[in-house]
Design an enzyme around this catalytic site. Structure first.
Site, PDB file in Angstrom:
ATOM      1  N   ARG A  24       0.855  -1.175   0.000  1.00  0.00           N
ATOM      2  CA  ARG A  24       0.000   0.000   0.000  1.00  0.00           C
ATOM      3  C   ARG A  24       0.896   1.232   0.000  1.00  0.00           C
ATOM      4  NH1 ARG A  24      -1.984  -3.597   3.914  1.00  0.00           N
ATOM      5  NH2 ARG A  24      -4.095  -4.395   3.516  1.00  0.00           N
ATOM      6  N   LYS A  50      -1.998  -2.848   8.064  1.00  0.00           N
ATOM      7  CA  LYS A  50      -3.161  -2.384   8.822  1.00  0.00           C
ATOM      8  C   LYS A  50      -3.218  -3.074  10.177  1.00  0.00           C
ATOM      9  CE  LYS A  50      -6.213  -1.195   4.946  1.00  0.00           C
ATOM     10  NZ  LYS A  50      -7.522  -1.470   4.305  1.00  0.00           N
ATOM     11  N   HIS A  97      -3.332   2.276  -5.511  1.00  0.00           N
ATOM     12  CA  HIS A  97      -4.164   1.093  -5.308  1.00  0.00           C
ATOM     13  C   HIS A  97      -4.288   0.285  -6.601  1.00  0.00           C
ATOM     14  CE1 HIS A  97      -6.255  -0.861  -2.137  1.00  0.00           C
ATOM     15  NE2 HIS A  97      -7.393  -0.944  -2.785  1.00  0.00           N
ATOM     16  N   ARG A 132      -1.250  -1.765  -6.902  1.00  0.00           N
ATOM     17  CA  ARG A 132      -1.354  -2.917  -5.990  1.00  0.00           C
ATOM     18  C   ARG A 132      -2.258  -3.993  -6.584  1.00  0.00           C
ATOM     19  NH1 ARG A 132      -1.285  -4.569  -0.407  1.00  0.00           N
ATOM     20  NH2 ARG A 132      -3.341  -5.110   0.410  1.00  0.00           N
ATOM     21  N   HIS A 190      -3.584  -9.459   3.542  1.00  0.00           N
ATOM     22  CA  HIS A 190      -5.017  -9.599   3.808  1.00  0.00           C
ATOM     23  C   HIS A 190      -5.229 -10.555   4.966  1.00  0.00           C
ATOM     24  CE1 HIS A 190      -6.216  -8.398  -0.577  1.00  0.00           C
ATOM     25  NE2 HIS A 190      -6.005  -7.361   0.202  1.00  0.00           N
ATOM     26  N   TYR A 233      -9.694 -11.147  -6.730  1.00  0.00           N
ATOM     27  CA  TYR A 233      -8.790 -11.086  -7.881  1.00  0.00           C
ATOM     28  C   TYR A 233      -8.936 -12.300  -8.780  1.00  0.00           C
ATOM     29  CZ  TYR A 233      -6.499  -7.394  -5.225  1.00  0.00           C
ATOM     30  OH  TYR A 233      -6.245  -6.255  -4.530  1.00  0.00           O
TER      31      TYR A 233
END
Length: 316
Positions: free
Chosen positions: A161, A185, A257, A260, A283, A292
């Site tokens: 990110r 995150k 993004h 990414r 994730h 994806y």
């Protein structure tokens, strides 16, 4: 307020008080206030048409029925798109929450009503050729050009990110192991591999460009620096990518993004396991990554339809 003078006094007064609360006490942006005014007028019309004069008369069933009509246009005006319907329900829930908190009503009928789930959009991915053109032709020469090339190569090579990339310190790069340590995150960290082109550009930046950006601020730990010798911001990184896309002639809308997304899509198209991509992207759930696979499956179908002998439409 004048915005709702066409409604019964009790109803219109509460609608106006809520908007005033958003404007004065919450400092809500003018564009958002305009959208909420439209949303609340739609709700007020729905209630007034049913003889409702104050919010005390509204039940959770009424709020639910209003939600059901948003996509059909029955509640006044044209039918709303999913995103607009969701925003309208947010406005209505905020209205009832405000009225309850202010003691204007003795219950909140909208508390259990949630916005409709929005259809999940497929991520956008750049073709490999566009990414390569962006990396090879999108940056200028000189000190800043070396920095920009290193940042873009790292973003595409690691799937980081933009916040993770600009948050890197020099010590987070392990050139021997060919990895970088990303702060993701929720405070989670992950170490991900980077390719040789990204490492080469990082080393060139560290040796030939970063010392000139540091200047007298020798103790700054940040990997990517701005022109003043401080840590590059997310906005600065976004602008670097935007300028690179314009310089390279990439017409598709590009953002960090999107880069990414391109990283993940190109890995899967190359045969990577979805769980490996999940780890690389950071994730928490593989379900987030599986979106994806819908892209790559679409590509597989296209290839299959154009190449397999038994997939062709019979000639008549």
């Amino acid at each position: 307020m004048a915005e709702f003078e066409e409604f019964p006094e009790g109803l219109g007064g509460t609608l106006g008080a809520y908007l005033n609360h958003l404007a004065v006490e919450r400092g809500t942006a003018s564009a958002t206030l305009e959208a909420y005014t439209r949303d609340l007028r739609r709700y007020g019309t729905y209630l007034a048409d049913r003889g409702v004069r104050t919010l005390r008369e509204v039940s959770s069933g009424v709020v639910g029925e209003f939600l059901a009509t948003l996509r059909t246009g029955e509640s006044g005006g044209v039918a709303l798109a999913p995103a607009s319907a969701a925003r309208t329900i947010v406005a209505v829930r905020g209205l009832h929450r405000f009225a309850f908190a202010e003691g204007l009503v003795d219950h909140d009928p909208a508390r259990e009503v949630t916005p409709p789930a929005l259809p999940r959009r497929l991520p956008k991915a750049l073709p490999v050729d566009d990414v390569l053109r962006l990396l090879e032709r999108g940056v200028a020469t000189g000190v800043r050009g070396l920095r920009d090339r290193a940042l873009l190569e790292l973003l595409y090579s690691s799937g980081a990110r933009i916040s993770e990339a600009v948050g890197l310190d020099v010590d987070d790069v392990d050139t021997r192991e060919r990895t970088v340590l990303l702060d993701g995150k929720g405070g989670g960290q992950r170490r991900v591999p980077v390719g040789r082109p990204a490492l080469d550009t990082l080393e060139a930046y560290l040796v030939r460009a970063r010392p000139g950006l540091v200047g007298r601020t020798r103790s700054v730990p940040a990997l990517f620096l701005n022109a003043r010798g401080g840590r590059l911001s997310r906005q600065g990184g976004w602008q670097i990518l935007k300028s690179a896309a314009e310089r390279a002639g990439v017409d598709t809308a590009v953002s960090p993004h999107v880069l990414r997304h391109s990283f993940a899509t190109h890995l899967l198209e190359g045969g990577a396991d979805v769980r490996v991509v999940q780890e690389l992207l950071g994730h928490a759930s593989v379900a987030t990554t599986q979106v994806y696979t819908r892209i790559t499956m679409r590509t597989l179908r296209e290839v299959y339809a154009t190449t397999h002998p038994r997939a062709q439409e019979p000639k008549r």
